[in-house]
Design a protein around this motif. Structure first.
Motif, PDB file in Angstrom:
ATOM      1  N   SER A  83       8.038  -4.280   9.392  1.00  0.00           N
ATOM      2  CA  SER A  83       6.851  -4.579  10.197  1.00  0.00           C
ATOM      3  C   SER A  83       6.433  -3.377  11.028  1.00  0.00           C
ATOM      4  O   SER A  83       5.237  -3.115  11.212  1.00  0.00           O
ATOM      5  N   PHE A 121       3.928  -8.062  11.356  1.00  0.00           N
ATOM      6  CA  PHE A 121       4.584  -9.359  11.175  1.00  0.00           C
ATOM      7  C   PHE A 121       3.701 -10.298  10.362  1.00  0.00           C
ATOM      8  O   PHE A 121       4.176 -11.004   9.463  1.00  0.00           O
ATOM      9  N   GLN A 122       2.429 -10.317  10.690  1.00  0.00           N
ATOM     10  CA  GLN A 122       1.515 -11.220   9.989  1.00  0.00           C
ATOM     11  C   GLN A 122       1.402 -10.878   8.511  1.00  0.00           C
ATOM     12  O   GLN A 122       1.324 -11.772   7.661  1.00  0.00           O
ATOM     13  N   ARG A 174       4.600 -12.032   6.402  1.00  0.00           N
ATOM     14  CA  ARG A 174       5.040 -13.430   6.431  1.00  0.00           C
ATOM     15  C   ARG A 174       5.165 -13.987   5.022  1.00  0.00           C
ATOM     16  O   ARG A 174       4.381 -13.663   4.148  1.00  0.00           O
TER      17      ARG A 174
END
Length: 334
Positions: free
Chosen positions: A228, A330-331, A334
């Protein structure tokens, strides 16, 4: 009375002998434990040798350190490999931080692109320290024994401890990659490549990479955070590039629409904002108005960087830039 005194002395002597007999097994155990510990420490400090001729003639000989050969499955090398693995992760965390060096400074007469010199100095020092660890690892590999491939096929697993053979083998296999990883240049792919065989080597010796389940979970979490971190840093750099591209395209559009308008991309750098020509250009150009992501109805397409530029990612503090980019990474993972 004398007889009574002699009897008491004999009785005390017998009790003392019994006490000695009672304490002697514990003392023997302590002595055995002390001898075993000393023997273990001595074995760790001794180099692996092929024949008696390799034994140093004098313990004060300064060339003894050069003759030291490490066991590839020994405790010392295993501990170093774990420490070097952590330094590899630290290096992988440092390199993407260089992407945060450029930023948009709004303290000048007009918006301009600037490099964070303070952050650059800190990252350079940290990077040099990590590079020293990579150089130490190269030196250690020149003194690490290896298993003879032929004997390994036969099931013997004989260690080759001849320094010349070790050096020749390492120069043929692995030295170039390790050297490239130690150079003071962004070698992100190479450093990721170095982690894979290092992890496999630790697993081969120990049977596992982490000692406990919690340590394994933390290790996997660090890998996720690292990914990330890299994705977010690249996202920030591309957002900066998109903002600069908009300014440059609008600058060229002003030249096409106004005959007396000049366009010099160097005016976008903060070091050139003090000249009279750059200030005249800033007063006459429409680049800043037409490239403001917060303004509705602009024609330039910022793509996936629109929300970040509307937030002011390129002009905020370093901590906000980093955590916003990390959150974006992070998004995406996922």
């Amino acid at each position: 009375m004398e007889q009574d005194g002699n009897i008491q002395d004999k009785f005390k002597g017998a009790e003392q002998r019994k006490a000695v007999r009672f304490m002697s097994p514990e003392r023997e155990k302590d002595k055995k434990l002390e001898k075993s510990v000393n023997r273990m420490l001595l074995s760790l400090s001794k180099p692996i040798i092929n024949n008696p001729s390799q034994v140093p003639s004098s313990p004060k000989d300064p060339t003894n350190c050069l003759k030291l050969i490490l066991d590839p499955g020994g405790y010392i090398l295993l501990t170093w490999n774990r420490a070097f693995l952590m330094s590899c992760f630290i290096a992988l965390c440092i390199d993407p931080l260089f992407f945060f060096l450029p930023f948009v400074d709004n303290t000048y007469p007009y918006l301009c692109i600037r490099t964070d010199q303070h952050l650059a100095c800190v990252l350079t020092i940290l990077r040099c320290m990590v590079d020293m660890v990579y150089l130490i690892n190269i030196i250690i590999k020149f003194h690490t024994a290896y298993v003879d491939p032929i004997s390994e096929v036969l099931g013997k697993g004989e260690l080759i401890t001849d320094p010349r053979l070790i050096v020749n083998r390492y120069l043929r296999k692995g030295f170039l990659i390790d050297l490239l990883g130690a150079l003071p240049f962004p070698q992100y792919t190479i450093r990721v490549y170095l982690i894979i065989p290092l992890s496999n080597k630790i697993i081969k010796v120990m049977g596992f990479l982490a000692r406990t389940a919690w340590a394994g979970a933390i290790y996997n979490l660090l890998l996720y955070l690292l990914a990330s971190h890299v994705v977010g840093a690249v996202y920030y750099l591309l957002a900066m590039e998109r903002q600069a591209t908009c300014w440059q395209s609008q600058c060229l559009a002003d030249v096409a629409s106004q005959n007396n308008q000049t366009c010099n991309f160097q005016y976008l750098e903060c070091r050139n904002t003090g000249s009279q020509d750059s200030q005249n250009w800033a007063n006459n150009t429409s680049a800043f108005a037409n490239c403001n992501a917060a303004t509705k109805g602009i024609s330039f397409n910022f793509g996936i960087f629109l929300i970040a530029l509307q937030y002011g990612l390129t002009t905020t503090s370093l901590s906000e830039k980093y955590f916003y980019s990390l959150w974006w990474g992070f998004q995406e993972l996922r």
